[in-house]
Design a protein around this motif. Structure first.
Motif, PDB file in Angstrom:
ATOM      1  N   TRP A  92      -8.231   1.473  -0.617  1.00 16.67           N
ATOM      2  CA  TRP A  92      -8.394   2.355   0.534  1.00 16.67           C
ATOM      3  C   TRP A  92      -8.480   3.821   0.138  1.00 16.67           C
ATOM      4  O   TRP A  92      -8.738   4.677   0.975  1.00 16.67           O
ATOM      5  CB  TRP A  92      -7.234   2.154   1.508  1.00 16.67           C
ATOM      6  N   MET A  97      -2.950  -2.411  -6.749  1.00 17.24           N
ATOM      7  CA  MET A  97      -3.283  -2.975  -5.448  1.00 17.24           C
ATOM      8  C   MET A  97      -2.422  -4.207  -5.208  1.00 17.24           C
ATOM      9  O   MET A  97      -2.372  -5.101  -6.059  1.00 17.24           O
ATOM     10  CB  MET A  97      -4.771  -3.346  -5.371  1.00 17.24           C
ATOM     11  N   GLU A 143      -4.382   4.727  -3.838  1.00 16.63           N
ATOM     12  CA  GLU A 143      -3.719   3.953  -4.882  1.00 16.63           C
ATOM     13  C   GLU A 143      -3.560   4.746  -6.178  1.00 16.63           C
ATOM     14  O   GLU A 143      -4.351   5.637  -6.486  1.00 16.63           O
ATOM     15  CB  GLU A 143      -4.526   2.680  -5.155  1.00 16.63           C
ATOM     16  N   SER A 145       2.127   1.762  -3.651  1.00 12.36           N
ATOM     17  CA  SER A 145       1.149   2.309  -4.586  1.00 12.36           C
ATOM     18  C   SER A 145       0.932   3.789  -4.334  1.00 12.36           C
ATOM     19  O   SER A 145       0.800   4.590  -5.264  1.00 12.36           O
ATOM     20  CB  SER A 145      -0.176   1.555  -4.459  1.00 12.36           C
ATOM     21  N   THR A 146       0.918   4.175  -3.062  1.00 14.41           N
ATOM     22  CA  THR A 146       0.764   5.591  -2.742  1.00 14.41           C
ATOM     23  C   THR A 146       2.006   6.371  -3.146  1.00 14.41           C
ATOM     24  O   THR A 146       1.907   7.508  -3.620  1.00 14.41           O
ATOM     25  CB  THR A 146       0.482   5.767  -1.239  1.00 14.41           C
ATOM     26  N   LEU A 183       0.833  -1.194   0.000  1.00 13.93           N
ATOM     27  CA  LEU A 183       0.000   0.000   0.000  1.00 13.93           C
ATOM     28  C   LEU A 183       0.874   1.253   0.000  1.00 13.93           C
ATOM     29  O   LEU A 183       0.589   2.230  -0.697  1.00 13.93           O
ATOM     30  CB  LEU A 183      -0.931  -0.008   1.218  1.00 13.93           C
ATOM     31  N   PHE A 240      -4.962  -4.997   6.077  1.00 11.10           N
ATOM     32  CA  PHE A 240      -4.777  -4.229   4.853  1.00 11.10           C
ATOM     33  C   PHE A 240      -5.677  -4.775   3.742  1.00 11.10           C
ATOM     34  O   PHE A 240      -5.749  -4.187   2.668  1.00 11.10           O
ATOM     35  CB  PHE A 240      -3.311  -4.263   4.418  1.00 11.10           C
TER      36      PHE A 240
END
Length: 829
Positions: free
Chosen positions: A755, A803, A758, A107-108, A104, A475
């Motif tokens: 969430w 993801m 992403e 991806s951010t 996560l 997650f």
């Protein structure tokens, strides 16, 4: 020393030096930096100098990214080497859940353009054989990260500031602030050294400044007292140790480059090389807060005694991870104060209630954040707004309810949680419950699992008694997921009851109220008895606040906004009204958040439930479309409780918000639950509500709505009245449409939903990012909202979303994919 400046920066650590530098670089030629002791004499001098390039905060991620890039340019500009070692940052994982966290993260990170790579245990061992890897799942590696010399980078920024005309004055302490109505008079005292202590002399002066920035680090509580405000920045002890040279490391370095900064988050520590040895920095449990009411005059560049017992477990795990360190002795130790805030983010932006007073306090990663903080704060001061949304760092995210004891408990907790798994559904327990509405006990008895919003306890979801929310976090789809699904279905198919008491509520009234609000917000004002959704803009034309405005009378309005932002909204509203009072006339503003509770009832059967208890001469018609149309307000009676009922539902179903005197909430809750029993009504939490609002493409402040996008970029032209003049209109129009908000249905993993952090892709190119995510009970798949290039925000556009390190299909759909014609919400009865 000058006695009149454009901007006075108080505090000569890394943060203060960066702010002074960037203000001068942004064009303010008359800037002074004032330091009570010597530059870097605060927590800067004993910082380990790590540059953790990326974290999960979007604004903080931008700040750290800017810092890393900026520090690499300083030597060329100033001739001073800041001691930047670009060795990378290796985040190791001992378990799959930690790898889920890193995926996560990654991806951010892509949404910011930060490079990374995933490494297997074998790849880690091949590159860095001194690291034990057999019990690792893998690692996330940031190659552009590293560490820097805190004193050197501060001095380099200070030299750069001087070269741009900044005057840096040492050994002067601020003793008072006075606002004259146009500028600040700052009383200062010359400090002298006596017997190793720094004491005030008889020499005083007054500096007049148009703007003041406080970057006072560990002295934030003294600053707060001088300004008469609350600043929840209180230091916590942080200790790290330096070992003697490790022969195995010395031998390894003969043929290899330097190790990256090593982070074993599951063991709660970081490690980096230092002169042939190692620096170990643990984030252990039970580290105490210090200086809750101010730093003693005798404390200068001092340290606390080392508490090795407190970090024994972390030290032993360090030996386990780097076995060659077992026989190496300790050379040095540090235990110094590092400022924290309750959520770990610094406090950057305008001070509450004060004009031209700016805070830059509470930096737990001050070296990393210093460069970017100076850059973006200078934008806010010089240009009126930063290019990124800085709301997550705004000092007003904590209201006047916050106390010193609260800050102490939360800051100690925040320190302890630096390396704890940061689940997106994380709820931390310290200092809770604190703000509870009267129905809290009723909800708790029904199995409510609470989240915390601006100190308020708010149900996230309801579960059977004995359910452990902590164990339910993940997650992926956590143990709470099915309960939220059932609650969302209850609203779509039957009826649900939501506690929305945390909503921020203001009354604005007086002869100038109508003209003021017409200028302050971008939509038409509603007629008496009606409501409108509208936005207050920043001076840059971006979205500052979302309001539901209820018009109670010709010059009386009830404003409802996001619960997390009460003090933030109140401050902006009051300051704007004060500025325009001379033009529009008397305006009275009351924060009535704690006076009014809110219970929201929604679903096809919501009218049936209310009809059981509504009191009226003709109860069968009081809730009908004829007497109570959609987007209107009526004062009704539910049993013995007077209710300001608003026909609107954030879930997109038939429903009402029931605003009521908060002291009657327990009675009203019982009445509603009893009446709803025969209709199968379920209590519903915030997580299901968040999913449902995405099915209706309802934007949320803090995600889709913020200070980096205009309402037009949020694709909300129906709430913008371009026929009138309003604050920020020219700037909004000048920006055009740089990116556009849209809703996407996502064919993601079977065990996970996005969430809202992403990255989005088209043909391998990053084209946008999600801002919200979740599950859609209406469509049986994942859903998300986000921003993409304008030409892609068209229904039918097929994209990919990152993801768990894979790309999954996502399709842009029509706005409000569930009931796009609003037929269910307008249902008559």
């Amino acid at each position: 020393m000058k006695t009149h400046v454009k901007a006075l920066v108080v505090g000569g650590g890394a943060v203060g030096a960066s702010i002074a530098y960037h203000l001068a670089r942004a064009g303010w030629s008359d800037v002074m930096l004032l330091e009570r002791d010597e530059l870097t004499s605060g927590s800067t001098w004993h910082a380990a100098g790590l540059l953790p390039l990326f974290n999960m905060g979007y604004a903080t991620g931008h700040i750290h990214d800017y810092s890393v890039k900026f520090y690499k340019t300083l030597e060329e500009e100033t001739g001073l080497n800041p001691g930047f070692a670009v060795v990378g940052n290796l985040r190791m994982a001992q378990c799959q859940e930690r790898m889920d966290e890193y995926m996560l993260y990654a991806s951010t990170a892509e949404t910011l353009g930060i490079p990374y790579e995933f490494l297997s245990p074998a790849q880690i061992r091949e590159r860095w054989p001194l690291v034990r890897t057999e019990d690792l799942q893998g690692a996330l590696f940031h190659p552009t990260d590293g560490y820097i010399n805190p004193a050197d980078v501060t001095q380099a920024m200070a030299k750069g500031a001087r070269q741009r005309g900044v005057e840096i004055v040492r050994r002067w302490q601020v003793d008072g602030y006075e606002w004259t109505g146009a500028e600040w008079k700052v009383s200062v005292t010359k400090m002298v050294e006596k017997g190793g202590n720094l004491v005030a002399s008889d020499e005083t002066a007054v500096i007049t400044a148009e703007h003041v920035v406080t970057a006072t680090g560990n002295h934030a509580q003294r600053t707060a007292a001088l300004l008469g405000i609350k600043i929840p920045a209180i230091p916590v002890e942080h200790q790290f140790i330096v070992t003697e040279p490790d022969p195995a490391l010395v031998d390894y370095r003969k043929t290899h480059g330097e190790h990256p900064v090593l982070r074993d988050a599951d063991a709660l520590w970081y490690v980096r090389e230092e002169r042939g040895g190692w620096i170990l920095g643990p984030y252990e449990r039970n580290a105490p807060a210090r200086f809750a009411y101010g730093v003693p005059d005798s404390f200068r560049a001092d340290l606390f005694p080392l508490d090795l017992d407190r970090i024994e477990a972390e030290y032993m795990s360090f030996i386990h991870r780097i076995p060659s360190s077992e026989s190496v002795g300790l050379k040095d130790d540090f235990n110094g104060p590092i400022c924290y805030t309750p959520d770990g983010n610094p406090l950057v932006g305008p001070a509450p209630g004060l004009r031209n007073m700016w805070l830059a306090e509470g930096f737990s990663f001050g070296i990393t954040a210093a460069g970017g903080t100076g850059y973006y704060l200078a934008q806010m001061m010089v240009e009126g707004e930063a290019e990124i949304d800085m709301a997550a760092l705004d000092p007003k995210r904590y209201g006047s309810w916050m106390t010193t004891e609260y800050a102490v408990k939360k800051n100690e907790e925040c320190y302890e949680h630096v390396f704890i798994l940061h689940h997106p559904d994380e709820e931390r327990p310290a200092a809770r419950p604190l703000r509870t509405d009267p129905a809290y006990d009723r909800q708790q008895a029904l199995g409510a699992q609470f989240g915390c919003v601006n100190g308020w306890e708010r149900p996230n979801y309801y579960a059977p008694q004995g359910f452990d929310d902590h164990d339910a976090r993940s997650f992926r789809r956590g143990g709470w997921w099915q309960y939220a699904v059932d609650e969302a279905r209850a609203i779509r198919e039957g009826v649900g009851l939501i506690d929305a008491t945390a909503f921020t509520k203001h009354v604005v009234k007086g002869p100038g109220a109508t003209q003021f609000l017409d200028w302050f917000t971008c939509n038409k004002l509603p007629k008496v008895g009606r409501i409108n959704l509208t936005y207050a803009l920043t001076a840059a034309g971006t979205t500052r606040t979302e309001y539901t405005i209820v018009r109670l009378g010709e010059d009386e309005y009830y404003l409802v906004s996001a619960g997390a932002w009460s003090a933030y909204d109140a401050d902006y509203l009051r300051k704007a009204a004060e500025e325009k009072a001379g033009e529009f006339g008397y305006i009275e503003i009351q924060d009535v958040t704690s006076q009014w509770g809110v219970l929201a009832i929604a679903g096809p059967k919501s009218r049936d439930v209310l009809n059981e208890i509504v009191k009226d001469a003709d109860p069968a018609t009081v809730l009908s479309n004829k007497r109570f149309p959609w987007l209107s307000m009526r004062n009704i009676e539910l049993g013995m409780c007077p209710v300001r009922a608003i026909r609107v539902a954030y879930t997109g179903e038939l429903g009402w918000e029931l605003h009521h005197p908060i002291e009657m909430q327990r009675y009203l809750w019982d009445q509603l639950m009893q009446a709803g029993a025969k209709h199968g009504m379920k209590p519903v939490g915030a997580r299901a509500q968040n999913w449902l609002r995405q099915e209706k493409s309802y934007r949320a402040f803090g995600t889709e709505l913020g200070r980096d996008a205009t309402p037009l970029e949020a694709d909300l032209p129906r709430f913008v009245d371009l026929s009138k003049e309003f604050h920020g209109k020219p700037e909004m129009q000048e920006k055009g449409i740089r990116s556009k908000c849209c809703t996407l249905l996502i064919d993601g993993p079977e065990d996970a939903d996005p969430w809202g952090r992403e990255a989005l892709y088209l043909d391998g190119e990053k084209v946008g990012r999600l801002t919200s995510g979740g599950y859609s009970v209406a469509f049986g798949k994942s859903i998300g909202m986000g921003y993409v290039k304008p030409d892609l925000a068209v229904p039918g556009t097929r994209l990919k979303v990152r993801m768990f390190n894979d790309l999954w299909d996502a399709e842009v759909v029509v706005d409000s994919p569930y009931d796009p014609k609003n037929e269910t919400i307008r249902k008559d009865g």
